[in-house]
Design a protein around this motif. Structure first.
Motif, short mmCIF file in Angstrom:
data_model
loop_
_atom_site.label_atom_id
_atom_site.label_comp_id
_atom_site.label_asym_id
_atom_site.label_seq_id
_atom_site.Cartn_x
_atom_site.Cartn_y
_atom_site.Cartn_z
N LEU A 303 0.82 -1.21 0.00
CA LEU A 303 0.00 0.00 0.00
C LEU A 303 0.85 1.26 0.00
O LEU A 303 0.49 2.26 -0.64
N LEU A 307 0.60 4.16 -2.83
CA LEU A 307 0.30 5.55 -2.48
C LEU A 307 1.40 6.49 -2.96
O LEU A 307 1.12 7.58 -3.47
N ILE A 324 -9.92 4.23 -7.81
CA ILE A 324 -8.94 3.20 -7.45
C ILE A 324 -9.60 1.85 -7.66
O ILE A 324 -10.69 1.59 -7.15
N GLU A 360 -8.34 -3.72 0.56
CA GLU A 360 -7.18 -2.91 0.18
C GLU A 360 -7.60 -1.68 -0.62
O GLU A 360 -7.08 -0.58 -0.41
N LEU A 364 -6.95 2.21 0.44
CA LEU A 364 -6.33 3.19 -0.46
C LEU A 364 -7.25 4.39 -0.67
O LEU A 364 -6.81 5.55 -0.67
N ARG A 372 -2.96 9.67 4.78
CA ARG A 372 -2.51 8.33 5.18
C ARG A 372 -2.84 8.00 6.63
O ARG A 372 -3.05 6.83 6.97
#
Length: 766
Positions: A303, A307, A324, A360, A364, A372
Motif C-alpha cells: 500500500l 500511495l 482506485i 485494500e 487506499l 494516510r
C-alpha cells in the motif's frame, strides 16, 4: 450514481460463489436434477449476495452484468444474436438450451471452439462469424441485471465486453473475412443496448476493450475510433468508462486518449510505467481509473508503494476525477481468504483474495481522500506482512539457487537429433502405424472422489486407499488392452489435479482448500501457491508408473505436468522473475523424468498446455519468453537416452504464433487439440513442415457428445491430407478426467476402430 471524492471500483468479481454454488447448480441442472427455474433462482441469490458483499466492503462503483452461467464472451455472442445456424435459433428469445449447446454441445451439434482469454487460464467460447453475419439485440441481460440490482438498492455500473474486442476474439467461418469488418453492423446493437440502459437509469457503463493492449493495425484503431464516436453520439447521456487491462496501451495510447469517453481505466500492475503518459494525456474532465491492486495474483499489496506512486497524480488531477480499482476483473482470484483453513497463519498473512482486495481498495481510497493517517492501521499491517514475508526462511533455499546457477546449455539438449532418435525408438517400441493412445487421465468417478475424500479425512486408511487405487488402475489397463490401445496410461486415479498433484510433492508450494477460481463453465481449479524456492524432495510418480508397467507388456506412458504449465497454473511468487521460478521447477522435473526412465518407463509425457497462454501480448516480448520457456521444457526432458520417447501435449491454442518454438522443444511426439477446429490448427504444423510426430485430437472431450466413427474418420482423413501418415498418432483432444465412463468407453472404442481402418488402408497401399 453518487459523486465520490476518490471512488473505489471493482471491474468484475468471481461468479462461482464462495462455496462454488454456481458449479453445483449447473451440474445438477445438466444432470436433470435441478429445474431451470431453480437454476435461475440460484443465480439471483449469488448476484444479490455479491453486490451486498461489495457494498459492505466499501466499494463505490459496483459492477453488474459480470455474472454469467458459463462465459461472458458467450453471453455477448448471444446478446447480439451471433448464434450460428447449426444451433437452430429461431430469432426469438434465446433458450438456455441453445446457450448451453453453444457452450457444451449436444447430441446434434458440437460446442463452439474454446480458447484462452488473453494470457490467463480462463477459457472463453470463440464467437463465429460469416460474411453475411447480421446482429440484433437478442438478449437484454445487461439491462435486466441492472434493474435487478437497482431493486435491491444497488446503483451499479453495468459491464459490457467492448464491440471491437468481441469481434477481434471471434473466428471467421470464411477465411477471407476479417471480423473487424463487421463493426458497422454491430455498433447499432450496442447503441440500442446503451439506450435501454440509460432508460433504466444507468448513468455510467463500463466497456471493456482489452484489445487496446495488443498490437493493432491502423484499420482496427480506426474501428475503435469510429465505434466510440458513434456510441457517444447515440447515447450522450450515458458516461462510458473504457477499460483496458493485461498490459500497457503503448502505441495505442493516442487512440485511447482520442476517444469521446468519460473515463479510462489502465492496468498499473502489468504496466506501471504508463501512468504518467496516461495522466498527462487525459482531458481535464475525464476520470482516470487506476488499476493499482493486482487482479490476477493473490499477494498482499504494498500500500505504501501504491500511495507513493499515485498521490502525485491525484494531486494533479483532483480527487473527483480518480478511481482506485484492481488491475482487471477479480474473476481470476479466489473469493475469500477468511474461509481458507488449509494454510498456516503466516502464509495467509501474506495473501489477499477477492474480498481482501476490496479491503485494500477501501484502505487506499480512505488514504487518498483523507490522508494516510486515516488508514494508518491498514497501511501498517500491510507493511509488516511484506517485511515478514521478505525475511522468512521458508522463502529462500541456497541449494536450489546454486543448482539453478550451475545449469549449462548442454543440459537443455538431447544427445542426438530426432531423426536418429526416431529409428531407435521405433526399434525399441515396435508400434504400428497410426498408434493409438490417450492423453493421460481417465474418469474421476464418484467412487474415486469419495475414496480420496475419505482418505483425506482419515476415514479410509492409506493401505485401503492404495489398494482401491491399484484396483482402479488395473481395471483401466485391462480395458485398454481389451479394446486395443497401443500405448497405455494408468489413468491417474491417485491424482487430484494435474498441477496440484505435483505441487503437493514439491518444496516451495502451498495448497488451499477453498481457493477456487473458474477455468471455464462449471470447471473450477485451485491454483497452487508458489511462495518459495522449488525443489523435489523425493520421487513423485515413479512407484505408480512402475506398478502400472508391471501389469502389461505394452508401453506405459509416464505422465508429468511440464514446468511452464506448473508455473502458469499457479499463483506465482512476485519477488522473483518468473523465468527463474520456472527453471527451478524444470530441474525438479528433470529428476523425475530420469527416475522414470531408470524405472523402465520408455515413454514419458510432459504436458505443456499452458505454454501458449503465457505468451506476452505484444510480439516484441515474444522472443524472450519463448527462449526461456523452451529452455525450461528441454531442461526437464533432455536427461534421457535416445530410446526414451518424450511426448508433450498442448490444447486450445493458436499454434501459428509459436510453431517455431514448438519445433525447438524437440519433443518426439506432440498431441494437440484439433477436433473443434476440424483440423484447422494443423495448418501451422504443415506450413512449418514440422518434422516430429503429431497426435491431432479426433475426439472432443470437453463435450458430452460421443462422436461417431464417421466423425472421427472425417477428422483423421483431414489430418492425413496435411501430414505424412508416418507422423500421425491417434488420440483424444485432452485428458478424460472430467468425462463419464459411459461416454469414454464408446468414444475410445470408435477411436481405435478408426485408427485400425486407416492402418489397414495404409498397409494395403504399400
Amino acid at each position: 450514481m453518487s459523486t465520490y471524492s476518490i471512488a473505489t471500483a471493482t471491474l468484475g468479481t468471481p461468479r462461482i460463489g464462495p462455496r462454488r454454488e454456481l458449479k453445483f447448480a449447473l451440474e445438477s441442472y445438466w444432470a436433470g436434477k435441478l429445474s431451470e427455474a431453480d437454476l435461475q433462482e440460484t443465480a439471483v441469490e449469488l448476484r444479490a449476495k455479491n453486490w451486498e458483499r461489495q457494498k459492505a466492503r466499501g466499494i463505490d462503483r459496483i459492477p453488474s452484468n459480470d455474472f454469467t452461467f458459463y462465459d461472458h464472451v458467450l453471453d455477448t455472442a448471444v446478446m447480439v444474436g451471433a448464434i450460428p445456424e447449426a444451433y437452430g435459433w429461431d430469432g426469438g428469445a434465446v433458450p438456455l438450451s441453445t446457450y448451453f449447446a453453444m457452450a457444451r454441445g449436444n447430441e446434434q451439434v458440437p460446442a463452439l471452439e474454446m480458447t484462452k482469454w488473453f494470457d490467463t487460464n480462463y477459457h472463453y467460447m470463440v464467437p463465429e462469424f460469416s460474411p453475411d453475419q447480421t446482429f440484433r439485440l437478442a438478449s437484454a441481460k445487461p439491462v435486466d441485471e441492472f434493474k435487478e440490482a437497482k431493486a435491491l438498492g444497488h446503483h451499479t455500473r453495468p459491464v459490457l465486453l467492448g464491440p471491437v474486442t468481441f469481434l477481434a476474439l471471434g473466428k471467421s467461418m470464411d477465411g477471407g473475412l476479417d471480423p473487424i469488418a463487421l463493426i458497422d453492423r454491430l455498433v447499432p446493437v450496442y447503441a440500442e443496448l446503451l439506450g435501454r440502459l440509460a432508460e433504466a437509469g444507468a448513468d455510467w457503463v463500463q466497456i471493456d476493450e482489452p484489445c487496446l493492449v495488443l498490437d493493432l493495425d491502423e484499420g482496427t484503431r480506426q474501428a475503435i475510433r469510429a465505434t466510440y464516436q458513434a456510441l457517444a453520439k447515440a447515447v450522450p447521456s450515458l458516461k462510458i468508462m473504457l477499460t483496458t487491462y493485461f498490459g500497457a496501451l503503448g502505441d495505442n495510447l493516442e487512440t485511447a486518449l482520442s476517444l469521446p469517453v468519460a473515463g479510462l481505466h489502465v492496468d498499473l500492475v502489468r504496466a506501471p510505467d504508463q501512468l504518467d503518459a496516461v495522466a498527462k494525456g487525459l482531458r481535464p474532465g475525464q476520470v482516470l481509473s487506476l488499476g493499482a491492486i493486482d487482479g490476477r495474483n493473490i499477494w498482499r499489496a504494498d500500500l505504501v508503494h501504491i500511495l507513493d506512486r499515485v498521490e502525485p497524480v491525484v494531486a494533479q488531477r483532483g480527487k473527483a476525477r480518480i478511481e482506485i480499482a484492481p488491475s482487471c476483473s477479480l474473476l481470476h482470484v479466489p473469493v475469500d481468504l477468511d474461509q481458507e483453513d488449509a494454510l498456516d497463519e503466516e502464509l495467509k498473512s501474506w495473501l489477499a483474495f477477492s474480498l481482501q482486495k476490496m479491503d485494500e481498495l477501501a484502505a487506499l481510497g480512505k488514504a487518498l481522500r483523507s490522508g494516510r493517517l486515516s488508514a494508518a492501521p491498514e497501511i501498517e499491517a500491510a507493511a509488516k506482512a511484506l517485511e515478514a514475508r521478505a525475511a522468512s526462511p521458508r522463502v529462500h533455499d541456497r541449494a536450489v539457487a546454486a543448482r539453478a546457477a550451475a545449469v549449462t546449455p548442454d543440459m537443455a539438449r538431447r544427445a542426438r537429433p530426432f531423426a536418429e532418435r526416431r529409428k531407435k525408438q521405433q526399434a525399441s517400441l515396435g508400434l504400428p502405424s497410426f498408434p493409438t493412445t490417450t492423453i493421460g487421465s481417465f474418469p474421476q468417478t464418484t467412487e474415486v472422489r469419495k475414496a480420496r475424500a475419505a482418505n483425506n479425512r482419515g476415514e479410509l486408511a492409506e493401505t485401503e486407499y492404495v489398494a482401491f487405487l491399484r484396483k482402479e488402475t488395473e481395471s483401466a489397463i485391462r480395458w485398454q488392452e481389451e479394446i486395443g490401445i497401443d500405448v497405455l496410461v494408468h489413468g491417474e486415479f491417485e491424482r487430484n489435479d494435474m498441477v496440484q498433484y505435483f505441487g503437493e510433492k514439491l518444496a516451495g508450494y502451498a495448497f488451499t482448500k477453498h481457493a477456487w477460481v473458474q477455468s471455464y463453465g462449471s470447471r473450477c481449479v485451485r491454483p497452487p501457491v508458489i511462495f518459495g524456492d522449488v525443489s523435489r524432495p523425493e520421487p513423485m510418480t515413479v512407484e505408480w508408473a512402475r506398478f502400472a508397467q508391471s501389469l502389461t507388456d505394452r508401453p506405459m506412458k509416464g505422465m508429468l505436468t511440464g514446468p511452464v504449465t506448473m508455473l502458469q497454473w499457479s499463483f506465482v511468487r512476485d519477488d522473483m522473475d518468473r523465468s527463474d521460478v520456472c527453471r527451478q521447477i524444470a530441474l525438479a522435473l528433470r529428476d523425475e523424468v530420469t527416475d522414470l526412465e531408470q524405472a523402465g518407463i520408455r515413454i514419458i509425457q510432459v504436458d505443456e498446455p499452458a505454454l501458449r497462454e503465457g505468451l506476452p501480448l505484444r510480439r516484441a516480448d515474444w522472443p524472450t519468453y519463448l527462449d526461456w520457456t523452451v529452455e525450461c521444457f528441454r531442461l526437464s526432458t533432455s536427461g534421457v537416452a535416445d530410446t526414451t520417447q518424450i511426448h508433450t501435449h498442448m490444447c486450445y491454442a493458436e499454434f501459428n504464433d509459436i510453431i517455431e518454438a514448438i519445433g525447438a522443444m524437440d519433443a518426439d511426439v506432440i498431441s494437440i487439440e484439433t477436433s473443434r477446429s476440424k483440423m484447422e490448427l494443423l495448418e501451422a504444423f504443415t506450413a512449418y513442415a514440422y518434422p516430429n510426430e503429431i497426435g491431432p485430437g479426433i475426439y472432443d472431450i470437453h463435450s458430452p457428445r460421443v462422436p461417431t466413427v464417421a466423425d472421427m474418420r472425417e477428422l483423421l482423413a483431414k489430418a492425413t491430407d496435411r501430414l505424412d501418415t508416418a507422423q500421425i498418432w491417434v488420440n483424444p483432444d485432452c485428458g478424460l478426467k472430467t468425462r463419464k465412463w459411459e461416454e469414454v468407453r464408446p468414444a475410445l472404442e470408435k477411436m481405435v476402430e478408426t485408427a485400425r481402418a486407416f492402418r489397414a488402408s495404409a498397409e494395403a497401399a504399400e
